[in-house]
Design a protein around this motif. Structure first.
Motif, mmCIF file in Angstrom:
data_model
loop_
_atom_site.group_PDB
_atom_site.id
_atom_site.type_symbol
_atom_site.label_atom_id
_atom_site.label_comp_id
_atom_site.label_asym_id
_atom_site.label_seq_id
_atom_site.Cartn_x
_atom_site.Cartn_y
_atom_site.Cartn_z
ATOM 1 N N ARG A 92 -4.718 -12.626 3.446
ATOM 2 C CA ARG A 92 -6.267 -13.159 3.139
ATOM 3 C C ARG A 92 -6.036 -14.416 2.500
ATOM 4 N NH1 ARG A 92 -6.763 -8.152 -1.035
ATOM 5 N NH2 ARG A 92 -5.767 -9.103 -2.465
ATOM 6 N N ARG A 141 -14.215 -10.276 -4.968
ATOM 7 C CA ARG A 141 -13.059 -10.490 -5.802
ATOM 8 C C ARG A 141 -13.293 -10.992 -7.133
ATOM 9 N NH1 ARG A 141 -8.908 -8.749 -3.124
ATOM 10 N NH2 ARG A 141 -7.962 -8.778 -4.951
ATOM 11 N N TYR A 157 -11.983 -1.533 -5.852
ATOM 12 C CA TYR A 157 -12.342 -1.973 -4.281
ATOM 13 C C TYR A 157 -12.753 -1.029 -3.601
ATOM 14 C CZ TYR A 157 -10.499 -6.606 -6.112
ATOM 15 O OH TYR A 157 -10.676 -7.672 -6.696
ATOM 16 N N ARG A 158 -11.899 -0.039 -3.759
ATOM 17 C CA ARG A 158 -12.557 1.380 -2.960
ATOM 18 C C ARG A 158 -14.048 1.832 -3.238
ATOM 19 N NH1 ARG A 158 -8.517 4.325 -0.664
ATOM 20 N NH2 ARG A 158 -6.287 3.394 -0.715
ATOM 21 N N ASP A 188 -3.134 -8.271 -6.853
ATOM 22 C CA ASP A 188 -3.268 -9.756 -7.492
ATOM 23 C C ASP A 188 -3.109 -9.669 -8.822
ATOM 24 O OD1 ASP A 188 -5.667 -8.626 -7.705
ATOM 25 O OD2 ASP A 188 -6.799 -10.326 -7.532
ATOM 26 N N SER A 222 -12.143 -6.128 0.488
ATOM 27 C CA SER A 222 -11.397 -6.909 -0.467
ATOM 28 C C SER A 222 -10.969 -8.565 -0.059
ATOM 29 C CB SER A 222 -9.997 -6.243 -0.653
ATOM 30 O OG SER A 222 -10.275 -4.930 -0.798
ATOM 31 N N THR A 276 -7.031 -0.811 -10.038
ATOM 32 C CA THR A 276 -7.936 -1.878 -9.559
ATOM 33 C C THR A 276 -8.238 -1.400 -8.034
ATOM 34 O OG1 THR A 276 -6.355 -3.415 -9.031
ATOM 35 C CG2 THR A 276 -7.035 -3.548 -11.101
ATOM 36 N N GLY A 277 -7.109 -0.831 -7.472
ATOM 37 C CA GLY A 277 -7.683 -0.494 -5.982
ATOM 38 C C GLY A 277 -8.740 0.499 -5.955
ATOM 39 N N SER A 332 0.679 -1.230 0.010
ATOM 40 C CA SER A 332 -0.070 -0.002 0.039
ATOM 41 C C SER A 332 0.732 1.299 0.089
ATOM 42 C CB SER A 332 -0.850 -0.004 1.268
ATOM 43 O OG SER A 332 -1.818 -1.135 1.106
ATOM 44 N N VAL A 347 -11.335 -0.819 3.406
ATOM 45 C CA VAL A 347 -11.311 -1.393 2.151
ATOM 46 C C VAL A 347 -10.686 -2.758 2.222
ATOM 47 C CG1 VAL A 347 -9.086 -0.250 1.436
ATOM 48 C CG2 VAL A 347 -10.682 -1.074 -0.208
HETATM 49 O O1 C5P Z 1 -4.176 0.267 -4.433
HETATM 50 P P1 C5P Z 1 -5.233 0.811 -3.289
HETATM 51 O O2 C5P Z 1 -4.209 1.193 -2.317
HETATM 52 O O3 C5P Z 1 -6.117 2.010 -3.815
HETATM 53 O O4 C5P Z 1 -5.992 -0.149 -2.818
HETATM 54 C C1 C5P Z 1 -6.935 -0.143 -1.942
HETATM 55 C C2 C5P Z 1 -7.267 -1.608 -1.318
HETATM 56 O O5 C5P Z 1 -7.891 -2.466 -2.355
HETATM 57 C C3 C5P Z 1 -5.814 -2.471 -0.940
HETATM 58 O O6 C5P Z 1 -5.532 -2.262 0.487
HETATM 59 C C4 C5P Z 1 -6.479 -3.826 -1.178
HETATM 60 O O7 C5P Z 1 -7.058 -4.353 0.270
HETATM 61 C C5 C5P Z 1 -7.571 -3.824 -2.127
HETATM 62 N N1 C5P Z 1 -7.117 -4.359 -3.446
HETATM 63 C C6 C5P Z 1 -7.060 -5.650 -3.805
HETATM 64 N N2 C5P Z 1 -6.711 -5.909 -4.991
HETATM 65 C C7 C5P Z 1 -6.093 -5.183 -5.910
HETATM 66 C C8 C5P Z 1 -6.276 -3.982 -5.557
HETATM 67 C C9 C5P Z 1 -6.514 -3.529 -4.126
HETATM 68 O O8 C5P Z 1 -7.380 -6.405 -2.792
HETATM 69 N N3 C5P Z 1 -5.970 -5.846 -7.234
#
Ligand code: C5P
Length: 226
Positions: A190, A112, A38-39, A134, A106, A34-35, A12, A102
């Motif tokens: 996880r 997912r 999830y956000r 991932d 996730s 992609t974050g 992060s 978040v």
């Molecule tokens: O990249 P960012 O810090 O904005 O992502 C926020 C959260 O989204 C991560 O801490 C993670 O829990 C989740 N995430 C994920 N898989 C991804 C991108 C983000 O699980 N491919």
């Protein structure tokens, strides 16, 4: 030459999106954050009041997920913004409130599955730089270039702290550090597609690199492969 898929994963707040965006621009590729997806799901769960303290009503989120749509659209400022059900939520998804919720969201398999399916569809024509946790392991295990980004936690927290301060957010350095350490812990442990370096990923530790230096390094790696 042919377009490729570039997967950028890592811890992060280590500047993945900054470097992924710059690389996409240099290559004239599409950048996908992609974050942000999830956000956006997390923001939705907060808006729908699915939390009781630290506990999320996952069943309720599961029921409502089909009614949720996430897209990326270029706005007047020329930047790609994240849209949740047609509304620009780019600002709202970057708050500490969302960052604090978040990672549990996730961990959910049904979340997912939906996100990965959409991400794979977006990458079908190649010519993408996708950042996340991932991408190289699960979303595009066949990506031609995989990068695993990291930096010392204190360095990452200081960068994010300064960014929040500039936005007028008064969150303390300790809170920022605790949040990113906790997100890394949950993300790495996880059960479903945890954050992990793909065996064939190159490591980029940017603790002591300037943005310019890291961008140059990344571009040189891409040019080796393309
Ligand atoms: O990249 P960012 O810090 O904005 O992502 C926020 C959260 O989204 C991560 O801490 C993670 O829990 C989740 N995430 C994920 N898989 C991804 C991108 C983000 O699980 N491919």
């Amino acid at each position: 030459s042919d377009k490729i898929i570039i997967a950028i994963d890592g811890h992060s707040s280590c500047g993945k999106s900054t470097m992924a965006k710059a690389l996409a621009q240099a290559l004239n590729y599409t950048y996908i954050d992609t974050g942000a997806m999830y956000r956006a799901v997390t923001l939705f769960s907060l808006q729908e009041n699915l939390w009781q303290g630290d506990i999320l009503d996952a069943d309720a989120l599961c029921c409502k997920l089909p009614s949720l749509s996430i897209s990326f659209e270029r706005t007047e400022d020329g930047e790609l913004h994240t849209f949740l059900n047609g509304k620009d939520v780019e600002k709202e998804i970057r708050t500490m409130e969302v960052s604090g919720h978040v990672s549990p969201v996730s961990t959910l398999g049904f979340v997912r599955e939906a996100m990965v399916a959409q991400q794979q569809a977006m990458g079908q024509q190649k010519g993408i730089v996708m950042d996340g946790r991932d991408i190289g392991t699960t979303v595009f295990p066949q990506a031609e270039l995989k990068v695993f980004v990291t930096a010392r936690p204190e360095v990452r927290a200081m960068r994010r702290y300064k960014e929040l301060q500039e936005k007028g957010d008064k969150t303390s350095f300790e809170t920022v550090l605790a949040n990113l350490t906790e997100r890394d812990r949950i993300d790495s442990t996880r059960a479903i597609s945890p954050l992990a370096k793909a065996v064939d990923a190159r490591i980029l530790d940017n603790s002591t690199l300037s943005i310019e230096e890291q961008n140059q390094l990344l571009l040189s790696w891409a040019n080796e492969v393309i």
